[in-house]
Motif scaffolding. Structure first.
Motif, PDB file in Angstrom:
ATOM      1  N   ALA A  23      -0.735  -1.078   5.689  1.00 31.65           N
ATOM      2  CA  ALA A  23       0.241  -1.839   6.474  1.00 31.65           C
ATOM      3  C   ALA A  23       1.529  -2.044   5.674  1.00 31.65           C
ATOM      4  O   ALA A  23       2.634  -1.950   6.226  1.00 31.65           O
ATOM      5  CB  ALA A  23      -0.347  -3.180   6.890  1.00 31.65           C
ATOM      6  N   ALA A  24       1.403  -2.304   4.381  1.00 37.03           N
ATOM      7  CA  ALA A  24       2.580  -2.498   3.530  1.00 37.03           C
ATOM      8  C   ALA A  24       3.374  -1.198   3.401  1.00 37.03           C
ATOM      9  O   ALA A  24       4.608  -1.219   3.389  1.00 37.03           O
ATOM     10  CB  ALA A  24       2.154  -3.014   2.156  1.00 37.03           C
ATOM     11  N   GLN A  25       2.673  -0.067   3.302  1.00 38.16           N
ATOM     12  CA  GLN A  25       3.355   1.224   3.254  1.00 38.16           C
ATOM     13  C   GLN A  25       4.159   1.442   4.537  1.00 38.16           C
ATOM     14  O   GLN A  25       5.316   1.851   4.488  1.00 38.16           O
ATOM     15  CB  GLN A  25       2.343   2.365   3.108  1.00 38.16           C
ATOM     16  CG  GLN A  25       1.659   2.427   1.779  1.00 38.16           C
ATOM     17  CD  GLN A  25       0.533   3.448   1.788  1.00 38.16           C
ATOM     18  OE1 GLN A  25      -0.157   3.631   2.799  1.00 38.16           O
ATOM     19  NE2 GLN A  25       0.330   4.108   0.669  1.00 38.16           N
ATOM     20  N   LEU A  26       3.528   1.196   5.655  1.00 36.48           N
ATOM     21  CA  LEU A  26       4.161   1.422   6.950  1.00 36.48           C
ATOM     22  C   LEU A  26       5.391   0.543   7.126  1.00 36.48           C
ATOM     23  O   LEU A  26       6.403   0.979   7.685  1.00 36.48           O
ATOM     24  CB  LEU A  26       3.146   1.174   8.063  1.00 36.48           C
ATOM     25  CG  LEU A  26       3.556   1.550   9.471  1.00 36.48           C
ATOM     26  CD1 LEU A  26       3.951   3.016   9.576  1.00 36.48           C
ATOM     27  CD2 LEU A  26       2.413   1.261  10.439  1.00 36.48           C
ATOM     28  N   ALA A  27       5.333  -0.677   6.632  1.00 38.22           N
ATOM     29  CA  ALA A  27       6.445  -1.621   6.773  1.00 38.22           C
ATOM     30  C   ALA A  27       7.433  -1.549   5.602  1.00 38.22           C
ATOM     31  O   ALA A  27       8.437  -2.259   5.615  1.00 38.22           O
ATOM     32  CB  ALA A  27       5.894  -3.043   6.885  1.00 38.22           C
ATOM     33  N   SER A  28       7.153  -0.708   4.602  1.00 37.85           N
ATOM     34  CA  SER A  28       7.922  -0.702   3.353  1.00 37.85           C
ATOM     35  C   SER A  28       8.065  -2.120   2.814  1.00 37.85           C
ATOM     36  O   SER A  28       9.133  -2.550   2.377  1.00 37.85           O
ATOM     37  CB  SER A  28       9.297  -0.050   3.527  1.00 37.85           C
ATOM     38  OG  SER A  28       9.163   1.350   3.591  1.00 37.85           O
ATOM     39  N   ASN A  29       6.961  -2.853   2.845  1.00 33.50           N
ATOM     40  CA  ASN A  29       6.920  -4.238   2.399  1.00 33.50           C
ATOM     41  C   ASN A  29       6.762  -4.262   0.874  1.00 33.50           C
ATOM     42  O   ASN A  29       5.650  -4.237   0.352  1.00 33.50           O
ATOM     43  CB  ASN A  29       5.765  -4.970   3.088  1.00 33.50           C
ATOM     44  CG  ASN A  29       5.723  -6.438   2.749  1.00 33.50           C
ATOM     45  OD1 ASN A  29       6.207  -6.884   1.721  1.00 33.50           O
ATOM     46  ND2 ASN A  29       5.106  -7.208   3.637  1.00 33.50           N
ATOM     47  N   VAL A  30       7.886  -4.295   0.184  1.00 34.90           N
ATOM     48  CA  VAL A  30       7.887  -4.213  -1.279  1.00 34.90           C
ATOM     49  C   VAL A  30       7.165  -5.406  -1.900  1.00 34.90           C
ATOM     50  O   VAL A  30       6.455  -5.253  -2.899  1.00 34.90           O
ATOM     51  CB  VAL A  30       9.336  -4.077  -1.817  1.00 34.90           C
ATOM     52  CG1 VAL A  30       9.376  -4.154  -3.332  1.00 34.90           C
ATOM     53  CG2 VAL A  30       9.950  -2.775  -1.324  1.00 34.90           C
ATOM     54  N   ARG A  31       7.293  -6.568  -1.306  1.00 35.84           N
ATOM     55  CA  ARG A  31       6.612  -7.758  -1.848  1.00 35.84           C
ATOM     56  C   ARG A  31       5.092  -7.566  -1.822  1.00 35.84           C
ATOM     57  O   ARG A  31       4.405  -7.818  -2.806  1.00 35.84           O
ATOM     58  CB  ARG A  31       6.992  -9.003  -1.051  1.00 35.84           C
ATOM     59  CG  ARG A  31       6.237 -10.248  -1.545  1.00 35.84           C
ATOM     60  CD  ARG A  31       6.663 -11.494  -0.837  1.00 35.84           C
ATOM     61  NE  ARG A  31       8.019 -11.786  -1.260  1.00 35.84           N
ATOM     62  CZ  ARG A  31       8.893 -12.473  -0.533  1.00 35.84           C
ATOM     63  NH1 ARG A  31       8.546 -12.944   0.647  1.00 35.84           N
ATOM     64  NH2 ARG A  31      10.097 -12.710  -0.977  1.00 35.84           N
ATOM     65  N   GLU A  32       4.571  -7.095  -0.704  1.00 31.16           N
ATOM     66  CA  GLU A  32       3.129  -6.871  -0.581  1.00 31.16           C
ATOM     67  C   GLU A  32       2.680  -5.732  -1.507  1.00 31.16           C
ATOM     68  O   GLU A  32       1.637  -5.822  -2.156  1.00 31.16           O
ATOM     69  CB  GLU A  32       2.771  -6.555   0.873  1.00 31.16           C
ATOM     70  CG  GLU A  32       1.303  -6.376   1.126  1.00 31.16           C
ATOM     71  CD  GLU A  32       0.532  -7.685   1.269  1.00 31.16           C
ATOM     72  OE1 GLU A  32      -0.660  -7.613   1.615  1.00 31.16           O
ATOM     73  OE2 GLU A  32       1.088  -8.766   1.030  1.00 31.16           O
ATOM     74  N   LEU A  33       3.458  -4.653  -1.569  1.00 32.58           N
ATOM     75  CA  LEU A  33       3.124  -3.541  -2.467  1.00 32.58           C
ATOM     76  C   LEU A  33       3.102  -4.008  -3.923  1.00 32.58           C
ATOM     77  O   LEU A  33       2.240  -3.598  -4.701  1.00 32.58           O
ATOM     78  CB  LEU A  33       4.102  -2.385  -2.281  1.00 32.58           C
ATOM     79  CG  LEU A  33       4.018  -1.652  -0.944  1.00 32.58           C
ATOM     80  CD1 LEU A  33       5.205  -0.716  -0.758  1.00 32.58           C
ATOM     81  CD2 LEU A  33       2.704  -0.889  -0.828  1.00 32.58           C
TER      82      LEU A  33
END
Length: 144
Positions: A23-33
């Motif tokens: 999900a973080a990859q899909l959203a480019s969620n840098v905080r979660e990554l």
């Protein structure tokens, strides 16, 4: 329980961590990554090059890599008290370095479990599969 005993509860928590990663990859969620990838992590990309956590985060932060689809076909999980491995098989679609990309891929990720119980990726490897997608596109780091 020894460090080598398998645990269904830990397997489920690792499966959840893997899906958070997708999900973080899909959203480019840098905080979660940032939370899901250990600072010392190394990643072998589908191009055979070695990348760091910072390389991966920068690809998302700068828009160099933007995924529009992550379709999980299969997810296998092995978890012990402090170490886990996930095997992801699926199709990724998006834009990498300005070039459209669709690829069926296999990821093998090694996870460590900290004292807080959180899983973090310490090593990963990605490979294009010849039976699906456009694998002729040169792809820079696709998220650990």
């Amino acid at each position: 329980m020894s460090n080598h005993d398998l645990s269904p509860d830990l397997s489920e928590s690792l499966r959840d961590a893997e899906r958070r990663l997708q999900a973080a990859q899909l959203a480019s969620n840098v905080r979660e990554l940032t939370e899901l990838i250990d600072d010392a992590a190394w990643f072998t990309g589908p191009d055979g090059n070695i990348y760091t956590k910072q390389d991966d985060l920068d690809a998302h932060r700068t828009g160099h890599q933007v995924l529009s689809r992550v379709d999980e076909e299969e997810l296998r999980v092995l978890a012990t008290s402090d170490l886990g491995v996930t095997w992801f098989l699926g199709v990724l679609e998006g834009v990498v370095g300005g070039q459209p990309m669709v690829a069926r891929m296999r990821y093998t990720r090694t996870w460590i479990r900290g004292e807080s119980g959180d899983w973090k990726i310490i090593a990963a490897h990605a490979a294009f599969l010849a039976d699906g997608g456009d694998t002729d596109v040169k792809v820079d780091p696709v998220s650990a």
